[in-house]
Design a protein around this motif. Structure first.
Motif, short mmCIF file in Angstrom:
data_model
loop_
_atom_site.label_atom_id
_atom_site.label_comp_id
_atom_site.label_asym_id
_atom_site.label_seq_id
_atom_site.Cartn_x
_atom_site.Cartn_y
_atom_site.Cartn_z
N UNK A 143 0.89 -1.32 -0.02
CA UNK A 143 0.10 0.09 0.08
C UNK A 143 0.87 1.45 -0.11
N UNK A 144 1.96 1.20 0.22
CA UNK A 144 3.01 2.49 0.24
C UNK A 144 3.92 2.48 -0.94
N UNK A 145 3.64 1.54 -1.87
CA UNK A 145 4.48 1.56 -2.96
C UNK A 145 4.78 0.07 -3.56
N UNK A 146 4.77 -0.80 -2.84
CA UNK A 146 5.15 -2.23 -3.17
C UNK A 146 4.38 -2.63 -4.56
N UNK A 147 3.03 -2.29 -4.50
CA UNK A 147 2.37 -2.79 -5.55
C UNK A 147 2.78 -2.15 -6.79
N UNK A 148 3.08 -0.94 -6.86
CA UNK A 148 3.60 -0.31 -7.99
C UNK A 148 4.95 -0.74 -8.46
N UNK A 149 5.84 -1.14 -7.47
CA UNK A 149 7.02 -1.53 -7.67
C UNK A 149 6.90 -2.78 -8.50
N UNK A 150 5.95 -3.90 -8.01
CA UNK A 150 5.65 -5.11 -8.58
C UNK A 150 5.52 -4.48 -10.07
N UNK A 151 4.70 -3.75 -10.54
CA UNK A 151 4.22 -3.57 -11.84
C UNK A 151 5.49 -3.06 -12.35
N UNK A 152 6.26 -2.07 -12.18
CA UNK A 152 7.31 -1.44 -12.77
C UNK A 152 8.38 -2.39 -13.26
N UNK A 153 8.66 -3.48 -12.16
CA UNK A 153 9.59 -4.62 -12.25
C UNK A 153 9.65 -5.25 -13.62
N UNK A 154 8.23 -5.33 -13.99
CA UNK A 154 8.17 -5.98 -15.58
C UNK A 154 8.79 -5.20 -16.61
N UNK A 155 9.14 -3.91 -16.38
CA UNK A 155 9.62 -3.28 -17.36
C UNK A 155 11.17 -3.12 -17.52
N UNK A 156 11.79 -3.80 -16.45
CA UNK A 156 13.28 -3.97 -15.99
C UNK A 156 13.93 -4.93 -16.80
N UNK A 157 14.68 -4.54 -17.78
CA UNK A 157 15.66 -5.43 -18.45
C UNK A 157 16.84 -5.32 -18.51
N UNK A 158 17.93 -6.26 -18.79
CA UNK A 158 19.25 -6.16 -18.51
C UNK A 158 19.97 -4.75 -18.93
N UNK A 159 20.97 -4.17 -18.40
CA UNK A 159 21.33 -2.77 -18.68
C UNK A 159 23.25 -3.15 -18.85
#
Length: 265
Positions: A143-159
């Motif tokens: 409720x403090x950002x963890x749900x959004x964190x999970x959503x954005x993680x799907x867009x993380x690819x190797x850098x």
């Protein structure tokens, strides 16, 4: 309930050459002006000494640096406090100029060795940083950002960006005084790519600084910009989910930034 910051005691002010001065809180703290010194808490002496040595050694074009002050007996830290020379200015919503400061600053820090104390850091910001880069699994309050964190993680690819010493919290910490060069009086060290440090500024500016969405495109020439933004956003979301003083209002800002950044990537 929050407690008011406590000023440096008289013997600390005296040690940094400001004997008899009345401490003046700068912009809500935790830095205090004591005469010509800007004195701040230094809970980690090793980190405070590293910051002092770094600010004492580097030079950056068009940037005023708060040079560290030694105590009268030669120490960088006295009683849990460190000091720099006071520089005039206030934080202003000149967001692109802050990003430009980041680029110049990190051009001057790219040869610095990785500080050893970074390995031992376990504070909220270090933990959030490792979570953002997928280096540590951290339980986040949904409720403090963890749900959004999970959503954005799907867009993380190797850098493929190269890490170096960077200042990871420049938003609100670059001071402006009219037409004078910007000023910097601290250094919050991380071992990450400079593009990430610039992206953290942009995330903060979108979330809480009233920046226009165009700032995302104005810095898109930086290498692997979209992935730098993803990791910067994950970092701020993790900090928010872990920090005991985060608020619903500040989360709303991160929600807005998340929508803008995911539309880009």
């Amino acid at each position: 309930m929050t407690t008011s910051p406590q000023p440096p005691p008289p013997h600390v002010c005296a040690a940094f050459g400001a004997r008899g001065s009345e401490p003046e809180l700068i912009d809500g703290g935790p830095i205090w002006r004591c005469g010509d010194a800007a004195i701040r808490p230094a809970p980690n002496p090793a980190e405070a000494a590293w910051v002092a040595q770094t600010l004492d050694a580097i030079t950056v074009d068009n940037l005023r640096l708060g040079r560290p002050l030694r105590s009268t007996d030669g120490r960088w830290v006295v009683g849990g406090w460190s000091a720099t020379r006071y520089l005039s200015g206030r934080a202003e919503p000149r967001h692109d100029e802050v990003v430009a400061v980041s680029v110049r600053l990190h051009g001057a820090t790219d040869t610095l060795k990785r500080p050893r104390f970074l390995e031992a850091r376990k504070d909220v910001f270090a933990t959030a940083d490792r979570a953002a880069w997928g280096e540590e699994l951290v339980e986040l309050d949904r409720d403090k950002g963890g749900r959004l964190f999970e959503l954005v993680t799907a867009s993380r690819v190797p850098i493929g960006l190269k890490s170096q010493v960077v200042h990871g919290d420049l938003f609100g910490n670059v001071l402006f005084d009219g037409k004078a060069a910007p000023a910097l009086i601290d250094f919050n060290p991380f071992w990450r790519p400079p593009e990430w440090a610039a992206a953290v500024i942009v995330v903060d500016a979108l979330a809480w600084g009233g920046a226009d969405e165009g700032i995302l495109k104005r810095w898109a020439h930086l290498a692997e910009w979209s992935q730098a933004l993803v990791r910067a956003l994950l970092f701020r979301l993790a900090v928010h989910a872990l920090h005991p003083r985060s608020t619903l209002q500040s989360l709303r800002g991160l929600e807005r930034a998340t929508t803008q950044i995911l539309d880009l990537v």
